[in-house]
Design a protein around this motif. Structure first.
Motif, mmCIF file in Angstrom:
data_model
loop_
_atom_site.group_PDB
_atom_site.id
_atom_site.type_symbol
_atom_site.label_atom_id
_atom_site.label_comp_id
_atom_site.label_asym_id
_atom_site.label_seq_id
_atom_site.Cartn_x
_atom_site.Cartn_y
_atom_site.Cartn_z
ATOM 1 N N GLY A 25 0.759 -1.301 -0.077
ATOM 2 C CA GLY A 25 0.015 -0.051 0.201
ATOM 3 C C GLY A 25 0.959 1.302 0.004
ATOM 4 N N MET A 26 1.678 1.338 0.793
ATOM 5 C CA MET A 26 2.709 2.366 1.075
ATOM 6 C C MET A 26 3.633 2.894 -0.416
ATOM 7 S SD MET A 26 3.781 2.701 5.025
ATOM 8 C CE MET A 26 4.901 1.617 4.908
ATOM 9 N N GLY A 27 3.877 1.729 -1.104
ATOM 10 C CA GLY A 27 4.701 1.846 -2.248
ATOM 11 C C GLY A 27 3.870 2.465 -3.458
ATOM 12 N N ARG A 28 2.599 2.734 -3.348
ATOM 13 C CA ARG A 28 1.558 3.331 -4.209
ATOM 14 C C ARG A 28 1.271 4.651 -3.980
ATOM 15 N NH1 ARG A 28 -1.213 -1.938 -3.834
ATOM 16 N NH2 ARG A 28 -0.647 -3.338 -5.777
ATOM 17 N N LEU A 29 1.588 5.099 -2.756
ATOM 18 C CA LEU A 29 1.127 6.459 -2.362
ATOM 19 C C LEU A 29 1.861 7.631 -3.271
ATOM 20 C CD1 LEU A 29 1.169 5.957 1.545
ATOM 21 C CD2 LEU A 29 -0.935 5.872 -0.246
ATOM 22 N N ALA A 30 0.889 8.572 -3.515
ATOM 23 C CA ALA A 30 1.615 9.984 -4.208
ATOM 24 C C ALA A 30 1.942 10.656 -3.135
ATOM 25 C CB ALA A 30 0.545 10.321 -5.034
ATOM 26 N N PRO A 31 2.730 11.596 -3.316
ATOM 27 C CA PRO A 31 3.401 12.830 -2.504
ATOM 28 C C PRO A 31 1.958 13.418 -1.693
ATOM 29 C CG PRO A 31 4.533 12.849 -4.455
ATOM 30 C CD PRO A 31 3.385 11.869 -4.742
ATOM 31 N N GLY A 32 2.491 13.591 -0.433
ATOM 32 C CA GLY A 32 1.221 14.388 0.432
ATOM 33 C C GLY A 32 1.067 13.613 1.729
ATOM 34 N N GLU A 33 -0.010 14.008 2.235
ATOM 35 C CA GLU A 33 -0.688 13.565 3.566
ATOM 36 C C GLU A 33 -1.549 12.575 3.527
ATOM 37 O OE1 GLU A 33 0.965 14.730 6.545
ATOM 38 O OE2 GLU A 33 2.479 15.764 5.382
ATOM 39 N N HIS A 34 -1.354 11.247 4.026
ATOM 40 C CA HIS A 34 -2.442 10.233 3.694
ATOM 41 C C HIS A 34 -2.624 9.597 5.118
ATOM 42 C CE1 HIS A 34 -1.253 9.681 -0.382
ATOM 43 N NE2 HIS A 34 -0.196 10.136 -0.096
ATOM 44 N N VAL A 35 -4.094 9.365 5.546
ATOM 45 C CA VAL A 35 -4.519 8.647 6.771
ATOM 46 C C VAL A 35 -4.946 7.402 6.217
ATOM 47 C CG1 VAL A 35 -5.808 8.790 8.522
ATOM 48 C CG2 VAL A 35 -4.941 10.896 7.706
ATOM 49 N N LEU A 36 -4.404 6.144 6.901
ATOM 50 C CA LEU A 36 -4.916 4.725 6.852
ATOM 51 C C LEU A 36 -5.506 4.621 8.205
ATOM 52 C CD1 LEU A 36 -4.694 2.551 4.942
ATOM 53 C CD2 LEU A 36 -2.418 1.906 6.325
ATOM 54 N N ARG A 37 -6.800 4.019 8.046
ATOM 55 C CA ARG A 37 -7.546 3.641 9.335
ATOM 56 C C ARG A 37 -8.041 2.216 9.236
ATOM 57 N NH1 ARG A 37 -9.852 9.309 9.068
ATOM 58 N NH2 ARG A 37 -8.710 10.188 10.946
ATOM 59 N N LEU A 38 -8.100 1.726 10.503
ATOM 60 C CA LEU A 38 -8.237 0.170 10.432
ATOM 61 C C LEU A 38 -9.212 -0.105 11.512
ATOM 62 C CD1 LEU A 38 -7.716 -2.924 9.800
ATOM 63 C CD2 LEU A 38 -6.078 -3.239 11.242
ATOM 64 N N GLY A 39 -10.462 -0.786 11.326
ATOM 65 C CA GLY A 39 -11.271 -1.199 12.506
ATOM 66 C C GLY A 39 -11.397 -2.704 12.330
#
Length: 167
Positions: A25-39
């Motif tokens: 997942g992290m290898g596909r992120l574009a520059p910027g601020e992201h938030v990953l949430r898990l329940g």
């Protein structure tokens, strides 16, 4: 309901899979601020447990981009995801909120989601993500990519439900 115990070997494999999922997942992120949430919830549990992981990507969108996370939040996220992958009586959702490509008007966030059921994390379509998360998020929902390595063959988790038998 009391959960069935899993062996330390099964949990170690699930923890390794959680690391693979996050790396993919992290290898596909574009520059910027992201938030990953898990329940993650489990049968017999009153409320699901949750974890949040803030991700900062610095770079120009190339393979050399730097992904920043705070270690203790990363460890908590991996632990909770591993619990969900190791226990067949688990269910939940993981979703990623990312900055939208600037296009003037419209949502400023995109959201991708993955559904956790029976120890398997599967990508959701944009419609499924909107149904799972929609009401609280003002965002553009997009289809989620697979989060398992390309070597996984049929893109299923390494740990199918049949792998979790009582030892």
């Amino acid at each position: 309901m009391k959960l069935k115990p899993v062996s330390l070997d099964v949990f170690a494999e699930a923890r390794e899979e959680a690391h693979v999922v996050l790396a993919q997942g992290m290898g596909r992120l574009a520059p910027g601020e992201h938030v990953l949430r898990l329940g993650v919830g489990m049968d017999g549990q009153e409320r699901p447990l949750s974890a949040t992981l803030a991700l900062t990507v610095e770079g120009d969108g190339g393979p050399e981009d730097m992904v920043g996370v705070e270690g203790r939040y990363f460890d908590n996220f991996v632990f909770l995801l591993a619990c969900g992958l190791a226990q067949t009586l688990s269910y939940g959702v993981m979703y990623l909120r990312s900055p939208a490509v600037e296009s003037g008007e419209g949502p400023s966030w995109t959201v991708q989601a993955w559904h956790l059921a029976w120890g398997v994390l599967s990508e959701c379509s944009a419609a499924e993500a909107a149904e799972l998360i929609g009401d609280g998020e003002v965002a553009a929902f997009v289809d989620a990519p697979g989060v398992h390595s390309e070597d996984d063959g049929d893109a299923e988790a390494v740990y199918p439900p049949v792998a979790y038998t009582i030892l």
